[in-house]
Design an enzyme around this catalytic site. Structure first.
Site, PDB file in Angstrom:
ATOM      1  N   ARG A 133       0.878  -1.178   0.000  1.00 30.65           N
ATOM      2  CA  ARG A 133       0.000   0.000   0.000  1.00 30.65           C
ATOM      3  C   ARG A 133       0.910   1.221   0.000  1.00 30.65           C
ATOM      4  O   ARG A 133       2.128   1.098   0.073  1.00 30.65           O
ATOM      5  CB  ARG A 133      -0.933   0.006   1.227  1.00 30.65           C
ATOM      6  CG  ARG A 133      -0.171   0.140   2.530  1.00 30.65           C
ATOM      7  CD  ARG A 133      -1.068   0.310   3.754  1.00 30.65           C
ATOM      8  NE  ARG A 133      -0.228   0.253   4.953  1.00 30.65           N
ATOM      9  CZ  ARG A 133      -0.682   0.254   6.191  1.00 30.65           C
ATOM     10  NH1 ARG A 133      -1.973   0.307   6.431  1.00 30.65           N
ATOM     11  NH2 ARG A 133       0.155   0.205   7.217  1.00 30.65           N
TER      12      ARG A 133
ATOM     13  N   CYS B  45       3.230   8.244  -5.717  1.00 31.60           N
ATOM     14  CA  CYS B  45       4.025   9.471  -5.628  1.00 31.60           C
ATOM     15  C   CYS B  45       3.069  10.645  -5.422  1.00 31.60           C
ATOM     16  O   CYS B  45       2.162  10.850  -6.233  1.00 31.60           O
ATOM     17  CB  CYS B  45       4.809   9.655  -6.924  1.00 31.60           C
ATOM     18  SG  CYS B  45       5.394  11.356  -7.142  1.00 31.60           S
TER      19      CYS B  45
ATOM     20  N   ASN C 132      -4.358   7.940   4.559  1.00 32.13           N
ATOM     21  CA  ASN C 132      -4.020   7.242   5.800  1.00 32.13           C
ATOM     22  C   ASN C 132      -2.516   7.305   6.009  1.00 32.13           C
ATOM     23  O   ASN C 132      -1.753   6.819   5.178  1.00 32.13           O
ATOM     24  CB  ASN C 132      -4.439   5.770   5.709  1.00 32.13           C
ATOM     25  CG  ASN C 132      -4.326   5.050   7.038  1.00 32.13           C
ATOM     26  OD1 ASN C 132      -5.223   5.130   7.882  1.00 32.13           O
ATOM     27  ND2 ASN C 132      -3.218   4.368   7.260  1.00 32.13           N
ATOM     28  N   GLU C 133      -2.122   7.931   7.094  1.00 33.44           N
ATOM     29  CA  GLU C 133      -0.697   8.024   7.460  1.00 33.44           C
ATOM     30  C   GLU C 133       0.165   8.495   6.287  1.00 33.44           C
ATOM     31  O   GLU C 133       1.034   7.763   5.791  1.00 33.44           O
ATOM     32  CB  GLU C 133      -0.193   6.693   8.032  1.00 33.44           C
ATOM     33  CG  GLU C 133      -0.868   6.328   9.333  1.00 33.44           C
ATOM     34  CD  GLU C 133      -0.212   5.151  10.061  1.00 33.44           C
ATOM     35  OE1 GLU C 133       0.464   4.345   9.411  1.00 33.44           O
ATOM     36  OE2 GLU C 133      -0.383   5.059  11.291  1.00 33.44           O
TER      37      GLU C 133
ATOM     38  N   CYS D 197       9.852  10.722  -2.618  1.00 32.06           N
ATOM     39  CA  CYS D 197       9.870  10.092  -3.937  1.00 32.06           C
ATOM     40  C   CYS D 197      10.965  10.730  -4.794  1.00 32.06           C
ATOM     41  O   CYS D 197      11.215  11.933  -4.699  1.00 32.06           O
ATOM     42  CB  CYS D 197       8.505  10.244  -4.593  1.00 32.06           C
ATOM     43  SG  CYS D 197       8.470   9.598  -6.281  1.00 32.06           S
TER      44      CYS D 197
ATOM     45  N   CYS E  94      11.192  10.288  -8.315  1.00 29.19           N
ATOM     46  CA  CYS E  94      10.832  10.041  -9.714  1.00 29.19           C
ATOM     47  C   CYS E  94      11.131  11.287 -10.556  1.00 29.19           C
ATOM     48  O   CYS E  94      11.372  12.368 -10.018  1.00 29.19           O
ATOM     49  CB  CYS E  94       9.361   9.641  -9.811  1.00 29.19           C
ATOM     50  SG  CYS E  94       8.212  11.025  -9.617  1.00 29.19           S
TER      51      CYS E  94
ATOM     52  N   CYS F  19       9.140  14.296  -9.638  1.00 26.97           N
ATOM     53  CA  CYS F  19       9.598  14.958  -8.409  1.00 26.97           C
ATOM     54  C   CYS F  19      10.840  15.801  -8.686  1.00 26.97           C
ATOM     55  O   CYS F  19      11.000  16.882  -8.124  1.00 26.97           O
ATOM     56  CB  CYS F  19       9.865  13.937  -7.308  1.00 26.97           C
ATOM     57  SG  CYS F  19       8.337  13.358  -6.534  1.00 26.97           S
TER      58      CYS F  19
ATOM     59  N   GLU G 139      -6.252   5.648  15.832  1.00 23.37           N
ATOM     60  CA  GLU G 139      -5.955   4.216  15.964  1.00 23.37           C
ATOM     61  C   GLU G 139      -5.310   4.026  17.331  1.00 23.37           C
ATOM     62  O   GLU G 139      -4.156   4.382  17.535  1.00 23.37           O
ATOM     63  CB  GLU G 139      -4.983   3.745  14.868  1.00 23.37           C
ATOM     64  CG  GLU G 139      -5.550   3.878  13.464  1.00 23.37           C
ATOM     65  CD  GLU G 139      -4.598   3.388  12.379  1.00 23.37           C
ATOM     66  OE1 GLU G 139      -3.608   2.711  12.714  1.00 23.37           O
ATOM     67  OE2 GLU G 139      -4.843   3.699  11.204  1.00 23.37           O
TER      68      GLU G 139
ATOM     69  N   TRP H 289       3.171  -7.486  12.337  1.00 20.57           N
ATOM     70  CA  TRP H 289       2.903  -8.061  11.017  1.00 20.57           C
ATOM     71  C   TRP H 289       3.414  -9.500  10.979  1.00 20.57           C
ATOM     72  O   TRP H 289       2.644 -10.434  10.958  1.00 20.57           O
ATOM     73  CB  TRP H 289       3.561  -7.203   9.916  1.00 20.57           C
ATOM     74  CG  TRP H 289       2.807  -5.922   9.637  1.00 20.57           C
ATOM     75  CD1 TRP H 289       1.785  -5.388  10.382  1.00 20.57           C
ATOM     76  CD2 TRP H 289       3.012  -5.036   8.524  1.00 20.57           C
ATOM     77  NE1 TRP H 289       1.351  -4.210   9.800  1.00 20.57           N
ATOM     78  CE2 TRP H 289       2.089  -3.980   8.667  1.00 20.57           C
ATOM     79  CE3 TRP H 289       3.896  -5.022   7.447  1.00 20.57           C
ATOM     80  CZ2 TRP H 289       2.011  -2.923   7.746  1.00 20.57           C
ATOM     81  CZ3 TRP H 289       3.822  -3.968   6.530  1.00 20.57           C
ATOM     82  CH2 TRP H 289       2.881  -2.936   6.680  1.00 20.57           C
TER      83      TRP H 289
HETATM   84  C1  GLA Z   1      -1.033   1.981  10.881  1.00 21.05           C
HETATM   85  C2  GLA Z   1      -2.096   2.062   9.822  1.00 21.05           C
HETATM   86  C3  GLA Z   1      -3.128   1.003   9.961  1.00 21.05           C
HETATM   87  C4  GLA Z   1      -2.509  -0.317  10.255  1.00 21.05           C
HETATM   88  C5  GLA Z   1      -1.625  -0.219  11.473  1.00 21.05           C
HETATM   89  C6  GLA Z   1      -0.967  -1.528  11.785  1.00 21.05           C
HETATM   90  O1  GLA Z   1      -1.329   2.618  12.044  1.00 21.05           O
HETATM   91  O2  GLA Z   1      -2.718   3.305   9.778  1.00 21.05           O
HETATM   92  O3  GLA Z   1      -3.824   0.916   8.743  1.00 21.05           O
HETATM   93  O4  GLA Z   1      -1.771  -0.710   9.148  1.00 21.05           O
HETATM   94  O5  GLA Z   1      -0.625   0.713  11.211  1.00 21.05           O
HETATM   95  O6  GLA Z   1       0.043  -1.863  10.889  1.00 21.05           O
END
Ligand code: GLA
Ligand code: GLA
Length: 664
Positions: free
Chosen positions: A103, A107, A141-142, A150, A152, A155, A296, A304
């Site tokens: 995931r 870029c 997300n994050e 990046c 490339c 960039c 979170e 993992w």
């Molecule tokens: C991060 C991500 C989540 C999940 C957790 C655990 O916090 O935002 O989607 O992947 O890590 O790996």
């Protein structure tokens, strides 16, 4: 208050959803975060959208009164997209393009990716802008996770454009970077390289600018999503940040573009160290000087390939209350139910793979009832302002590029100072170097390495007006172009500190130097020890608090104190070990007249949030032993529902929130 779970209905059969909603409601969960990785389901092929499953899941949740944070799904571009548009894939420093299969492979500069993001973001905004359950948006997300920069061709071109806007002319850039060195003079913008592995160690000015540029790319990418959403929706917008541990994006800049900050808290990944967890909360609060959410919150053993040990009974609740203690106005657990597939099979949710309620569910449900009883009284409350610690992303980056001495790292040094105040029970705000310092009696700059005239001026005004300042070693070394200054260190801060660095000694990691404490430094401790770095100081008006022992600079000053009117500046020429940092903090709060919160036994954290004439005093037992906390004044324990006088008993991993009227 929002008490939620990160929910992935798409991972489970449709028949299960009612049971999930029922169990959530029974646990007091009133919010889910959804859809941040569901692009392939929402747009199964280019331009064909399918939200039926998500709508249905929301309907099921609505029957239990559960609301939602809706996410843009751009952290996980689908296979079809990556196959059709390989130019959207990020290139690593080693020159290799990331391939589809994990995931965050995109870029953020790619014009095509921005176009594709705009389409899905706009489609989602149109669909869910007026949806009654959607209380907020999460972008992506994050940002910056897995790959922060990046390399490339797009960039490279964007970086050259960014530099042209920043410097205006090549002469200005050549001067700023000092490109006379090694024949680096640029005569055209498109000659400027990215600092790839193929280049090797590049110019520090170029490298720092590339870090800034890369941070700006995430911010401008996020801003496009914000603009797309705001064109249709008035719901507040956030994104989930990664606390103190992630240093690749200037979070102060990103915080300014959000309506509220959220972050992802996994205590087992910072050794369950209460001060380190607190430091992230405090930084996240500091980004906007506002309460934040945890988007979170760890809900079980995590990992993992291999998982962390199981949180002990009470720890999940403890960590959630710790977040609230430092300003969290919402807690969302990651994740609702542990996934049977995917690389996060061992990243446990509230429920295990089998989906039946267990110990962790019971604990979170019991807290859900408490949270409901607490109501909204804490929302908006902030800790009292007395001490600020400066954190600067420029400094983190400059030090990462060139640590100065082997093993000299910004974050551990910063944390040593933070931990000293945490141990003393003194609330701290984290501020950027250009912050208004006037609310604080004491400001700590563990290392202000890259210093502008403006920062130096602001610190000097602060001290002249009676402020107390601690400045750490390697401050004032660089200008904004990452050039070493052309004056005696600490450069622009030397006059303010009343001291210059006559010479320095890069001791390197693990190497210590002993200090003798002078009479003026009484209170700093007995056997003070510095490590990794030693500045040999020559006072220019400052008095000496400590000198070196057992080295060729034995007897020379290591720590000094300069009095400026009623303000003071302490210059610390070494990296302090924890005891010395504790001593520095203790002396400084005394000098600045800062009163700590009630003293607690070892392992019991204390924190406070104030609002409307009331103080909410949090007492958090991070140990597996019962603890007794003496109380200087009585308070009503909001969790136990009783007034507590004289002393408070805390169970192992126990928590109390005392409501105490603020002195009238
Ligand atoms: C991060 C991500 C989540 C999940 C957790 C655990 O916090 O935002 O989607 O992947 O890590 O790996
Ligand atoms: C070599 C080179 C010098 C200098 C030093 C230090 O000796 O000839 O130009 O670069 O290394 O790196």
């Amino acid at each position: 208050m929002y008490y939620g779970a990160d929910y992935y209905p798409e991972h489970w059969p449709r028949e299960r959803w009612e049971r999930d909603a029922e169990l959530m409601a029974e646990a007091g969960i009133n919010l889910v975060r959804v859809a941040e990785f569901a692009w392939a389901l929402m747009e199964p092929e280019p331009g064909r959208y399918d939200y039926a499953w998500l709508d249905e899941a929301l309907d099921v949740l609505a029957q239990r009164g559960i609301q939602a944070v809706m996410c843009t799904p751009t952290a996980a571009p689908p296979a079809w997209l990556c196959q059709q548009y390989p130019d959207t894939l990020l290139v690593q420093r080693n020159g290799r393009r990331v391939e589809f299969g994990m995931r965050r492979q995109y870029c953020p500069t790619s014009a095509r990716y921005r176009q594709l993001s705009r389409q899905i973001t706009t489609a989602m905004a149109q669909r869910y802008a007026r949806h009654s359950q959607v209380v907020a948006w999460q972008l992506d997300n994050e940002f910056g996770g897995h790959h922060a920069r990046c390399y490339c061709p797009a960039c490279a071109e964007a970086f050259q454009g960014w530099l042209e806007r920043r410097y205006g002319t090549l002469d200005a850039l050549n001067d700023a970077w000092g490109t006379a060195f090694w024949s680096h003079t640029y005569t055209a913008w498109d000659q400027i390289p990215l600092p790839t592995d193929a280049v090797g160690s590049s110019n520090p000015g170029l490298e720092l600018d590339f870090y800034r540029f890369s941070s700006d790319q995430w911010i401008s990418y996020a801003q496009e999503q914000i603009d797309n959403l705001q064109a249709h929706s008035s719901a507040p917008i956030t994104t989930n940040l990664m606390g103190l541990g992630f240093g690749e994006i200037d979070y102060f800049a990103m915080g300014r573009q959000l309506d509220f900050v959220t972050w992802d808290n996994y205590p087992t990944f910072i050794q369950q160290d209460p001060a380190a967890i607190a430091a992230s909360h405090v930084l996240m609060r500091g980004l906007r000087d506002q309460p934040f959410w945890v988007m979170e919150e760890q809900a079980g053993p995590s990992g993992w390939q291999a998982m962390s040990p199981a949180p002990q009974p009470g720890q999940l609740r403890l960590w959630s209350y710790q977040a609230m203690a430092h300003g969290a106005d919402g807690i969302v657990y990651f994740r609702w139910r542990t996934c049977r597939t995917g690389i996060e099979q061992w990243w446990h949710g509230i429920l295990d793979h089998h989906g039946e309620p267990g110990r962790r569910y019971q604990e979170i449900a019991a807290m859900g009832a408490e949270v409901r009883a607490l109501g909204d009284r804490l929302l908006g409350a902030l800790p009292p302002k007395a001490v600020a610690i400066v954190l600067a992303y420029d400094d983190r980056w400059a030090m990462r590029l060139q640590p100065n001495a082997a093993g000299f790292e910004y974050t551990p040094l910063w944390l040593t100072y933070y931990r000293a105040f945490h141990r003393l029970g003194v609330p701290v705000d984290v501020v950027p170097p250009d912050a208004d310092l006037s609310p604080y009696a004491l400001v700590v700059a563990p290392m202000l390495h890259v210093v502008s005239e403006a920062y130096a001026h602001s610190l000097s005004t602060y001290v002249q007006q009676g402020g107390h300042l601690i400045v750490g070693a390697r401050s004032g070394v660089k200008d904004l172009h990452n050039r070493v200054v052309d004056r005696q260190l600490p450069g622009l801060l030397a006059d303010l500190c009343g001291v210059v660095v006559a010479e320095y000694d890069a001791l390197g990691a693990g190497n210590c130097v002993r200090l003798a404490i002078a009479k003026a430094g009484a209170g700093l401790g007995e056997d003070a020890v510095g490590h990794t770095w030693a500045d040999i100081l020559a006072p220019r008006g400052a008095e000496t608090l400590a000198t070196y022992l057992g080295t060729f600079y034995q007897g020379e000053p290591a720590i000094t104190l300069n009095r400026v009117g009623i303000g003071t500046v302490t210059y610390v020429g070494v990296l302090p070990d924890q005891d010395l940092a504790d001593g520095l903090a203790r002396c400084a709060i005394e000098r600045a007249g800062v009163a700590p919160l009630p003293e607690t036994p070892e392992g019991v954290e204390v924190a406070a949030r104030d609002q409307d004439g009331l103080r909410y005093l949090f007492l958090l037992n991070h140990t597996a032993e019962p603890k007794t906390v003496p109380l200087p004044e009585p308070g009503r324990d909001l969790l136990a529902g009783a007034t507590i006088r004289n002393s408070l008993s805390l169970a192992p991993h126990g928590v109390a929130i005392l409501e105490i009227p603020l002195g009238g």
